[in-house]
Design a protein around this motif. Structure first.
Motif, PDB file in Angstrom:
ATOM      1  N   PRO A  52     -11.941  12.830  -1.934  1.00 45.58           N
ATOM      2  CA  PRO A  52     -13.213  13.539  -1.769  1.00 45.58           C
ATOM      3  C   PRO A  52     -13.039  15.021  -2.066  1.00 45.58           C
ATOM      4  O   PRO A  52     -11.969  15.586  -1.866  1.00 45.58           O
ATOM      5  CB  PRO A  52     -13.567  13.309  -0.297  1.00 45.58           C
ATOM      6  N   PRO A  53     -14.080  15.674  -2.561  1.00 43.64           N
ATOM      7  CA  PRO A  53     -13.989  17.114  -2.856  1.00 43.64           C
ATOM      8  C   PRO A  53     -13.725  17.911  -1.598  1.00 43.64           C
ATOM      9  O   PRO A  53     -14.097  17.492  -0.499  1.00 43.64           O
ATOM     10  CB  PRO A  53     -15.367  17.436  -3.452  1.00 43.64           C
ATOM     11  N   PRO A  54     -13.076  19.080  -1.727  1.00 42.05           N
ATOM     12  CA  PRO A  54     -12.745  19.877  -0.530  1.00 42.05           C
ATOM     13  C   PRO A  54     -13.969  20.252   0.287  1.00 42.05           C
ATOM     14  O   PRO A  54     -13.893  20.376   1.502  1.00 42.05           O
ATOM     15  CB  PRO A  54     -12.077  21.124  -1.123  1.00 42.05           C
ATOM     16  N   ARG A  92     -20.390  21.987   2.232  1.00 42.26           N
ATOM     17  CA  ARG A  92     -21.691  22.145   1.588  1.00 42.26           C
ATOM     18  C   ARG A  92     -22.422  20.809   1.633  1.00 42.26           C
ATOM     19  O   ARG A  92     -21.909  19.787   1.197  1.00 42.26           O
ATOM     20  CB  ARG A  92     -21.537  22.597   0.138  1.00 42.26           C
ATOM     21  N   LEU A  93     -23.630  20.846   2.161  1.00 43.59           N
ATOM     22  CA  LEU A  93     -24.432  19.641   2.265  1.00 43.59           C
ATOM     23  C   LEU A  93     -25.495  19.565   1.170  1.00 43.59           C
ATOM     24  O   LEU A  93     -25.860  18.469   0.753  1.00 43.59           O
ATOM     25  CB  LEU A  93     -25.113  19.586   3.638  1.00 43.59           C
ATOM     26  N   ARG A  94     -25.991  20.717   0.736  1.00 47.67           N
ATOM     27  CA  ARG A  94     -27.007  20.756  -0.320  1.00 47.67           C
ATOM     28  C   ARG A  94     -26.702  21.911  -1.270  1.00 47.67           C
ATOM     29  O   ARG A  94     -26.060  22.885  -0.882  1.00 47.67           O
ATOM     30  CB  ARG A  94     -28.414  20.934   0.274  1.00 47.67           C
ATOM     31  N   ASP A  95     -27.181  21.788  -2.512  1.00 48.46           N
ATOM     32  CA  ASP A  95     -26.991  22.872  -3.468  1.00 48.46           C
ATOM     33  C   ASP A  95     -28.136  23.877  -3.334  1.00 48.46           C
ATOM     34  O   ASP A  95     -29.005  23.749  -2.464  1.00 48.46           O
ATOM     35  CB  ASP A  95     -26.888  22.324  -4.899  1.00 48.46           C
ATOM     36  N   ASN A  96     -28.118  24.903  -4.210  1.00 43.59           N
ATOM     37  CA  ASN A  96     -29.119  25.965  -4.073  1.00 43.59           C
ATOM     38  C   ASN A  96     -30.525  25.530  -4.456  1.00 43.59           C
ATOM     39  O   ASN A  96     -31.473  26.284  -4.274  1.00 43.59           O
ATOM     40  CB  ASN A  96     -28.720  27.187  -4.900  1.00 43.59           C
ATOM     41  N   GLY A  97     -30.674  24.313  -4.937  1.00 44.99           N
ATOM     42  CA  GLY A  97     -32.000  23.772  -5.183  1.00 44.99           C
ATOM     43  C   GLY A  97     -32.487  22.871  -4.065  1.00 44.99           C
ATOM     44  O   GLY A  97     -33.582  22.318  -4.145  1.00 44.99           O
ATOM     45  N   GLY A  98     -31.649  22.728  -3.025  1.00 53.66           N
ATOM     46  CA  GLY A  98     -32.015  21.869  -1.906  1.00 53.66           C
ATOM     47  C   GLY A  98     -31.655  20.416  -2.107  1.00 53.66           C
ATOM     48  O   GLY A  98     -31.963  19.570  -1.265  1.00 53.66           O
TER      49      GLY A  98
END
Length: 561
Positions: A52-54, A92-98
């Motif tokens: 899985p990614p860090p 991080r759960l969501r990116d900058n677009g939500g």
């Protein structure tokens, strides 16, 4: 088709004549090729499902500290002083677009192979924000959670960064905090929202530890904005929105870099530069944040202006009535000598003006001061923080001005030390003179308002007209000098901001410094030139010029030596 059949016949003959190792190698190659083709055909399947990614690693060890990096709870940093060695990471759960991260990834690679805590955290955050339909995994669990941890007042998610804590109304205490859903998952964790608590507790993370330095670096923006004490000032702000996070070794202790005054003898240049930056930052804000001269009981200024105005009016009433009587006598003499009724009309007009001034002056002055205050706040917010959606208030204006000054004082680090000293002293001189103007407004407006009926008592005479005209001119000038100065300041600050965004090298930095000198040293002169009506309130420009001239002369002698 015939060509394909011929190719297959040649391949089988070649394989029959080859040795066994070669046959095995070809078979393995074909299998790998087919596997790669299958992998490329699945557009959403990960290359390494077991790795899985860090950013998906979550540590729910007892005593770990979790700090949200934005009001939406889409990004977190965790710090675990209880592990050996101490560790920290980013989630991080969501990116900058939500959009949810690794949502389909988790389903494709089987939930059991993904970090269990991460999916729980993602489901809880989605339930808290009320968007369970976004999930392709654990949607039922999310809806179950939504009944207990759904945010009562969800935060504004326009911004993707630390400034979301104090922008767009998210600083309101009634806005739900992301710690709500984290605490619902585990009561063993320490969750600290920067709006309510310092994000890096020394007692928990360890004084002078690398873990503390990581925390203060990764949360530098909120520590600076909310004015929390920083134990490791040498840390640099790190990218907390998906870029390269701080790469310090959490297990490596670091010496406390707190800078104290007694270090002057060891590092006099650094000590002087630090104190000059602090002084410039403070003094540059004084005149902007100066109180308004409202005629009230002292709610804003701490000075009972209303009481002093009433005192002046009451104790000058005798003089006012005496001037009215004297003006009537003078008018009577003129009428008897010239036999013109114009003098009688002048007396009536004078008495009407006196009545209006006595009854409405305080109301009108307060309205003008309130309008000037509103305009100053409006131009500060619109000019320095145009994306703000908070209601217009004095606090919003102060926040915009503070952010502009803080961005400038941070850029002073890159200037040559001699230029820094000269520039700082000039800015301090100009800022102090401008602050004096704003403080003088309170007693001047108080005195002029209290003696305005006195000036209006004899407007039927040339002396009385001149007196009233000068009185109103100075009163209007000292009321309007604040919005006029703020207008010039905002224009200069925006110009500096556009330069600093692409500034590189001493020349560009000094160009920005000249603009800042313009808005401090030359501010009264600019205001006087652009807004002539406030000229009487800016007549002390010579004081500012003299002070700064002395500073520059002293600096020239210093450089010459």
């Amino acid at each position: 088709m015939n060509a394909l059949r011929t190719w297959w016949t040649r391949l089988t003959k070649h394989l029959r004549s080859a040795r066994k190792p070669a046959l095995v190698a070809v078979a393995v190659g074909l299998l790998l090729g087919l596997g790669g083709a299958a992998a490329s055909g699945a557009s959403k399947a990960p290359a390494l499902p077991m790795d899985p990614p860090p950013e998906a690693i979550v540590n729910f060890t007892d005593g770990c500290v979790y700090v949200p990096q934005m009001a939406s709870g889409w990004v977190w940093f965790w710090y675990c002083p209880t592990t050996n060695p101490p560790t920290n990471g980013q989630v991080r759960l969501r990116d900058n677009g939500g959009k949810l991260l690794y949502n389909d990834w988790g389903q494709a690679c089987c939930e059991g192979q993904a970090p269990e805590e991460y999916w729980r955290l993602q489901a809880a955050q989605t339930a808290w924000s009320g968007n369970c339909d976004d999930l392709t995994l654990r949607k039922g669990e999310c809806k179950d959670w939504a009944s207990t941890i759904k945010a009562k007042k969800p935060p504004n998610t326009t911004r993707y960064g630390p400034d979301s804590f104090w922008q767009d109304g998210n600083n309101d205490p009634s806005v739900s905090r992301p710690c709500e859903f984290l605490k619902a998952i585990s009561d063993k964790l320490v969750c600290l929202d920067p709006r309510d608590d310092p994000p890096c507790p020394t007692g928990t993370l360890g004084a002078s530890s690398q873990l503390l330095r990581n925390c203060e670096s990764q949360n530098a923006a909120v520590i600076t904005h909310f004015k929390y004490e920083q134990q490791t000032p040498g840390s640099q702000e790190c990218d907390t929105t998906g870029g390269a996070p701080c790469d310090y070794d959490p297990g490596q202790p670091v010496a406390n870099t707190e800078f104290k005054d007694e270090e002057f003898l060891e590092a006099p240049i650094q000590w002087t530069a630090a104190r000059l930056r602090e002084a410039v930052g403070q003094v540059s804000l004084w005149w902007i944040l100066a109180p308004e001269p409202l005629i009230d009981s002292g709610k804003d200024t701490g000075i009972n202006v209303e009481q002093n105005v009433n005192f002046l009016v009451r104790h000058t009433n005798v003089i006012t009535l005496g001037l009215v009587a004297l003006s009537i006598v003078i008018a009577s003499i003129r009428i008897s000598l010239t036999r013109q009724v114009q003098h009688a009309q002048d007396v009536v007009r004078s008495i009407v003006i006196l009545v209006l001034v006595s009854g409405l002056s305080v109301l009108v002055i307060n309205a003008l001061v309130a309008m000037s205050s509103w305009y100053s706040t409006w131009i500060l917010v619109r000019g320095l923080n145009p994306s703000s959606e908070e209601p217009l208030s004095r606090a919003a204006g102060q926040e915009a001005a503070t952010a502009a000054i803080e961005s400038f004082t941070g850029d002073l680090d890159n200037l040559n030390f001699v230029l820094l000293v000269l520039l700082s002293l000039c800015l301090l001189a100009g800022g102090l003179v401008q602050w004096v103007y704003m403080i003088v407004r309170i007693p001047v407006v108080t005195i002029l308002a209290g003696t305005l009926p006195l000036a209006a008592a004899a407007t039927n005479t040339e002396v009385g007209k001149s007196w009233m005209s000068h009185h109103l001119t100075y009163l209007g000038a000292f009321i309007l000098v604040k919005p006029a100065s703020v207008t010039v300041f905002v224009a200069s600050a925006r110009l500096f901001g556009s330069n600093s965004a692409s500034a590189s090298g001493p020349e560009a930095q000094f160009r920005g410094a000249v603009i800042l000198l313009l808005m401090s040293l030359l501010l009264p002169a600019l205001v006087k030139m652009i807004f002539p009506v406030v000229a009487p309130a800016t007549g002390g420009q010579a004081a500012s010029t003299t002070m700064v001239g002395g500073v520059l002369a002293g600096g020239a002698r210093l450089v010459k030596r």
